[in-house]
Design an enzyme around this catalytic site. Structure first.
Site, PDB file in Angstrom:
ATOM      1  N   HIS A 179      77.807 -39.810  36.885  1.00  0.00           N
ATOM      2  CA  HIS A 179      78.831 -38.732  36.878  1.00  0.00           C
ATOM      3  C   HIS A 179      78.830 -38.090  35.495  1.00  0.00           C
ATOM      4  O   HIS A 179      79.320 -38.663  34.531  1.00  0.00           O
ATOM      5  CB  HIS A 179      80.225 -39.305  37.188  1.00  0.00           C
ATOM      6  CG  HIS A 179      81.298 -38.246  37.252  1.00  0.00           C
ATOM      7  ND1 HIS A 179      82.214 -38.196  38.281  1.00  0.00           N
ATOM      8  CD2 HIS A 179      81.608 -37.213  36.438  1.00  0.00           C
ATOM      9  CE1 HIS A 179      83.042 -37.174  38.089  1.00  0.00           C
ATOM     10  NE2 HIS A 179      82.692 -36.561  36.967  1.00  0.00           N
TER      11      HIS A 179
ATOM     12  N   HIS B 269      78.980 -34.172  33.174  1.00  0.00           N
ATOM     13  CA  HIS B 269      79.114 -32.712  33.042  1.00  0.00           C
ATOM     14  C   HIS B 269      78.215 -32.242  31.911  1.00  0.00           C
ATOM     15  O   HIS B 269      78.367 -32.683  30.764  1.00  0.00           O
ATOM     16  CB  HIS B 269      80.567 -32.333  32.735  1.00  0.00           C
ATOM     17  CG  HIS B 269      81.508 -32.760  33.802  1.00  0.00           C
ATOM     18  ND1 HIS B 269      81.800 -31.978  34.897  1.00  0.00           N
ATOM     19  CD2 HIS B 269      82.171 -33.929  33.981  1.00  0.00           C
ATOM     20  CE1 HIS B 269      82.631 -32.636  35.701  1.00  0.00           C
ATOM     21  NE2 HIS B 269      82.876 -33.827  35.177  1.00  0.00           N
ATOM     22  N   LEU B 270      77.281 -31.359  32.241  1.00  0.00           N
ATOM     23  CA  LEU B 270      76.352 -30.837  31.219  1.00  0.00           C
ATOM     24  C   LEU B 270      76.668 -29.409  30.813  1.00  0.00           C
ATOM     25  O   LEU B 270      76.087 -28.907  29.846  1.00  0.00           O
ATOM     26  CB  LEU B 270      74.908 -30.910  31.734  1.00  0.00           C
ATOM     27  CG  LEU B 270      74.257 -32.296  31.743  1.00  0.00           C
ATOM     28  CD1 LEU B 270      72.877 -32.227  32.391  1.00  0.00           C
ATOM     29  CD2 LEU B 270      74.153 -32.867  30.332  1.00  0.00           C
ATOM     30  N   ARG B 271      77.559 -28.722  31.584  1.00  0.00           N
ATOM     31  CA  ARG B 271      77.850 -27.297  31.313  1.00  0.00           C
ATOM     32  C   ARG B 271      76.554 -26.474  31.390  1.00  0.00           C
ATOM     33  O   ARG B 271      75.609 -26.882  32.052  1.00  0.00           O
ATOM     34  CB  ARG B 271      78.560 -27.102  29.962  1.00  0.00           C
ATOM     35  CG  ARG B 271      79.707 -28.079  29.685  1.00  0.00           C
ATOM     36  CD  ARG B 271      80.774 -28.101  30.772  1.00  0.00           C
ATOM     37  NE  ARG B 271      81.929 -28.901  30.339  1.00  0.00           N
ATOM     38  CZ  ARG B 271      82.801 -29.427  31.179  1.00  0.00           C
ATOM     39  NH1 ARG B 271      82.659 -29.303  32.487  1.00  0.00           N
ATOM     40  NH2 ARG B 271      83.834 -30.115  30.718  1.00  0.00           N
TER      41      ARG B 271
ATOM     42  N   ASN C   3      80.617 -28.226  38.615  1.00  0.00           N
ATOM     43  CA  ASN C   3      81.786 -27.375  38.342  1.00  0.00           C
ATOM     44  C   ASN C   3      81.538 -26.398  37.203  1.00  0.00           C
ATOM     45  O   ASN C   3      82.272 -26.365  36.223  1.00  0.00           O
ATOM     46  CB  ASN C   3      83.045 -28.224  38.102  1.00  0.00           C
ATOM     47  CG  ASN C   3      82.945 -29.139  36.890  1.00  0.00           C
ATOM     48  OD1 ASN C   3      81.847 -29.558  36.501  1.00  0.00           O
ATOM     49  ND2 ASN C   3      84.069 -29.470  36.289  1.00  0.00           N
TER      50      ASN C   3
ATOM     51  N   LYS D 276      79.941 -32.506  46.137  1.00  0.00           N
ATOM     52  CA  LYS D 276      81.147 -32.866  45.393  1.00  0.00           C
ATOM     53  C   LYS D 276      82.359 -32.159  45.962  1.00  0.00           C
ATOM     54  O   LYS D 276      82.340 -30.937  46.160  1.00  0.00           O
ATOM     55  CB  LYS D 276      80.979 -32.465  43.912  1.00  0.00           C
ATOM     56  CG  LYS D 276      82.155 -32.824  43.018  1.00  0.00           C
ATOM     57  CD  LYS D 276      82.282 -34.315  42.793  1.00  0.00           C
ATOM     58  CE  LYS D 276      83.590 -34.697  42.103  1.00  0.00           C
ATOM     59  NZ  LYS D 276      83.510 -34.603  40.652  1.00  0.00           N
TER      60      LYS D 276
ATOM     61  N   HIS E  14      86.571 -36.071  43.723  1.00  0.00           N
ATOM     62  CA  HIS E  14      87.616 -36.133  42.698  1.00  0.00           C
ATOM     63  C   HIS E  14      88.891 -36.464  43.459  1.00  0.00           C
ATOM     64  O   HIS E  14      89.468 -35.605  44.121  1.00  0.00           O
ATOM     65  CB  HIS E  14      87.754 -34.808  41.934  1.00  0.00           C
ATOM     66  CG  HIS E  14      88.809 -34.874  40.874  1.00  0.00           C
ATOM     67  ND1 HIS E  14      88.538 -34.896  39.526  1.00  0.00           N
ATOM     68  CD2 HIS E  14      90.165 -34.990  40.962  1.00  0.00           C
ATOM     69  CE1 HIS E  14      89.657 -35.012  38.839  1.00  0.00           C
ATOM     70  NE2 HIS E  14      90.672 -35.069  39.696  1.00  0.00           N
TER      71      HIS E  14
ATOM     72  N   HIS F 252      85.239 -41.480  39.128  1.00  0.00           N
ATOM     73  CA  HIS F 252      86.150 -41.879  38.051  1.00  0.00           C
ATOM     74  C   HIS F 252      87.440 -42.510  38.563  1.00  0.00           C
ATOM     75  O   HIS F 252      88.518 -41.981  38.362  1.00  0.00           O
ATOM     76  CB  HIS F 252      86.432 -40.726  37.071  1.00  0.00           C
ATOM     77  CG  HIS F 252      86.755 -39.383  37.696  1.00  0.00           C
ATOM     78  ND1 HIS F 252      87.613 -39.228  38.770  1.00  0.00           N
ATOM     79  CD2 HIS F 252      86.331 -38.140  37.373  1.00  0.00           C
ATOM     80  CE1 HIS F 252      87.702 -37.947  39.054  1.00  0.00           C
ATOM     81  NE2 HIS F 252      86.930 -37.267  38.241  1.00  0.00           N
TER      82      HIS F 252
ATOM     83  N   LEU G  77      91.170 -36.013  33.236  1.00  0.00           N
ATOM     84  CA  LEU G  77      91.683 -36.204  34.591  1.00  0.00           C
ATOM     85  C   LEU G  77      90.694 -37.041  35.378  1.00  0.00           C
ATOM     86  O   LEU G  77      89.489 -36.819  35.241  1.00  0.00           O
ATOM     87  CB  LEU G  77      91.919 -34.852  35.276  1.00  0.00           C
ATOM     88  CG  LEU G  77      93.126 -34.086  34.717  1.00  0.00           C
ATOM     89  CD1 LEU G  77      93.161 -32.668  35.265  1.00  0.00           C
ATOM     90  CD2 LEU G  77      94.436 -34.819  35.020  1.00  0.00           C
TER      91      LEU G  77
ATOM     92  N   ASP H   4      81.546 -39.530  33.236  1.00  0.00           N
ATOM     93  CA  ASP H   4      82.420 -38.355  33.266  1.00  0.00           C
ATOM     94  C   ASP H   4      82.504 -37.723  31.878  1.00  0.00           C
ATOM     95  O   ASP H   4      83.532 -37.158  31.522  1.00  0.00           O
ATOM     96  CB  ASP H   4      83.813 -38.692  33.821  1.00  0.00           C
ATOM     97  CG  ASP H   4      84.609 -37.444  34.167  1.00  0.00           C
ATOM     98  OD1 ASP H   4      84.007 -36.366  34.359  1.00  0.00           O
ATOM     99  OD2 ASP H   4      85.848 -37.550  34.226  1.00  0.00           O
TER     100      ASP H   4
ATOM    101  N   HIS I 222      84.283 -30.126  25.958  1.00  0.00           N
ATOM    102  CA  HIS I 222      85.042 -28.870  25.813  1.00  0.00           C
ATOM    103  C   HIS I 222      85.042 -28.522  24.330  1.00  0.00           C
ATOM    104  O   HIS I 222      85.042 -29.420  23.490  1.00  0.00           O
ATOM    105  CB  HIS I 222      86.498 -29.055  26.261  1.00  0.00           C
ATOM    106  CG  HIS I 222      86.667 -29.257  27.732  1.00  0.00           C
ATOM    107  ND1 HIS I 222      86.806 -28.209  28.617  1.00  0.00           N
ATOM    108  CD2 HIS I 222      86.704 -30.379  28.477  1.00  0.00           C
ATOM    109  CE1 HIS I 222      86.932 -28.694  29.853  1.00  0.00           C
ATOM    110  NE2 HIS I 222      86.868 -30.010  29.793  1.00  0.00           N
TER     111      HIS I 222
ATOM    112  N   ALA J  84      91.239 -30.743  30.127  1.00  0.00           N
ATOM    113  CA  ALA J  84      90.988 -32.151  30.476  1.00  0.00           C
ATOM    114  C   ALA J  84      89.510 -32.460  30.324  1.00  0.00           C
ATOM    115  O   ALA J  84      88.663 -31.725  30.832  1.00  0.00           O
ATOM    116  CB  ALA J  84      91.423 -32.395  31.916  1.00  0.00           C
TER     117      ALA J  84
HETATM  118  N1  LIG Z   1      87.328 -35.330  33.885  1.00  0.00           N
HETATM  119  C1  LIG Z   1      87.875 -34.295  33.291  1.00  0.00           C
HETATM  120  O1  LIG Z   1      88.952 -34.441  32.702  1.00  0.00           O
HETATM  121  N2  LIG Z   1      87.293 -33.077  33.293  1.00  0.00           N
HETATM  122  C2  LIG Z   1      86.087 -32.699  33.966  1.00  0.00           C
HETATM  123  C3  LIG Z   1      86.301 -32.462  35.424  1.00  0.00           C
HETATM  124  C4  LIG Z   1      86.495 -33.723  36.243  1.00  0.00           C
HETATM  125  O2  LIG Z   1      85.613 -34.578  36.293  1.00  0.00           O
HETATM  126  O3  LIG Z   1      87.534 -33.869  36.882  1.00  0.00           O
HETATM  127  C5  LIG Z   1      85.542 -31.426  33.319  1.00  0.00           C
HETATM  128  O4  LIG Z   1      84.684 -30.758  33.912  1.00  0.00           O
HETATM  129  O5  LIG Z   1      85.957 -31.101  32.198  1.00  0.00           O
HETATM  130 ZN   LIG Z   2      83.895 -35.254  36.013  1.00  0.00          ZN
HETATM  131 ZN   LIG Z   3      86.884 -35.180  38.380  1.00  0.00          ZN
END
Ligand SMILES: NC(=O)N[C@@H](CC(=O)O)C(=O)O
Ligand SMILES: [Zn+2]
Ligand SMILES: [Zn+2]
Length: 344
Positions: free
Chosen positions: A13, A15-17, A41, A99, A136, A174, A219, A247, A251, A263
């Protein structure tokens, strides 16, 4: 124990943006993990196989030269996803899962799903093609307290969903509560959960005691200590339903240190080190390899990795920040000591 060598792990899990942000963070993950489940996302979301393949190409292009890191792509379920898209995904090996974000539950989830019923034909196609559903798991009902949103999601949505689609593989992403890990533990073998390093290491005091600490805000939000202990017990139990998913969610500093902060905790710079710390504190370093390197590929029906990664007991300090495109990224544990360090 002074060194710990593990079969090379994967992050289930992440996030690479995109664009410059992607280029700033992807090497942290590729340095330790062979593969990662890349969350869809983006804005706009990665909603079709074509979007996922284009994003896959951008991730490969952003990797350091010679990296063998393999991104495993996911598609973002929206209320307009069609069963045809599921069939296309099933025929595309780079796409491994879908997802589900309840609309409004988390970062970039406004394209998410308002009614699960609307998704039934799509979920049926996923069940038929044996493509896992990643969830999620939080309700967005404004009447529900933020600390209860995972437990209520399980009761209201996850239990009925698992009953209605008995062949569908589901990952509660998560998981942060005792209710979450108990649901997964007691369900059939096709239900699993990822656990983050930060939820294994911290409870909500880290977020709220002595001042509000935005870099601990994610989150689902950190919970009370009894929940953390339940997660740690699940992670170190050897149960194959629980596996590593950082996760890691970068940011920019300004987005976090704000009157309305985003988050997401960034942990990719030291992911394995943070998990090792949590497992060691539980007296269960011997369980780390299965959690980090075996349970995930077994659930996803992918081969376990060949190489290894070694951690040494060698104190160091995490950097205060990293560049993040034109901005700055503050990692978890910024400027603070860590006990384990990757060798090499
Ligand atoms: N976990 C988080 O707090 N944020 C994640 C989104 C997610 O996994 O819910 C994100 O993309 O920033
Ligand atoms: Zn996530
Ligand atoms: Zn999530």
């Amino acid at each position: 124990m002074q060194t710990l060598t593990l079969t090379r792990p994967d992050d289930w899990h992440l996030h690479l943006r995109d664009d410059a942000a992607l280029a700033s963070v992807v090497a942290h993950t590729a340095a330790q993990f062979a593969r990662a489940i890349v969350m869809p996302n983006l804005k706009p979301p990665v909603a079709t196989v074509a979007d996922a393949l284009a994003y896959h190409g951008r991730i490969l292009a952003a990797l350091p030269a010679g990296s063998g890191f393999q991104p495993l792509m996911t598609l973002y379920l929206t209320e307009t996803t069609t069963p045809d898209e599921i069939r296309r995904a099933a025929a595309e090996p780079a796409v491994v899962a879908f997802k589900l974000y309840p609309a409004g539950a988390t970062t970039h989830s406004d394209a998410g799903v308002k009614s699960l019923e609307a998704l039934y034909p799509v979920l049926e196609a996923m069940e038929t093609h044996d493509l896992p559903l990643l969830v999620h798991g939080e309700v967005t009902d404004p009447a529900i307290d933020i600390f209860d949103r995972e437990a209520v999601f399980i009761d209201r949505h996850l239990i009925p969903l698992a009953a209605r689609f008995p062949g569908l593989r589901i990952v509660l992403e998560h998981a942060t509560t005792r209710e979450g890990v108990e649901f997964v533990r007691d369900a059939g073998p096709r239900i699993a959960a990822t656990l983050t390093a930060h939820h294994l290491l911290y409870n909500r005091n880290a977020l709220l005691v002595g001042g509000v600490r935005p870099h601990f805000y994610c989150l689902p939000v950190l919970k009370r200590e009894s929940h953390r202990l339940a997660l740690l017990q699940a992670a170190t139990s050897g149960n194959p339903k629980f596996f590593l998913g950082t996760d890691s969610a970068p940011h920019p500093r300004g987005g976090k240190e704000s009157a309305c902060g985003c988050a997401g905790c960034y942990t990719a710079h030291a992911a394995l080190e943070l998990y090792a710390e949590a497992f060691e504190a539980a007296g269960a370093l011997d369980q780390l390899e299965a959690f980090a390197s075996f349970h995930g590929p077994d659930f996803y029906q992918l081969p376990r990795n060949q190489g290894t990664v070694t951690l040494e007991r060698r104190a160091w300090r995490a950097p205060e920040s990293f560049p993040f495109g034109a901005e700055t990224l503050v990692p978890l544990r910024a400027g603070e000591p860590l006990a384990w360090r990757r060798a090499g």
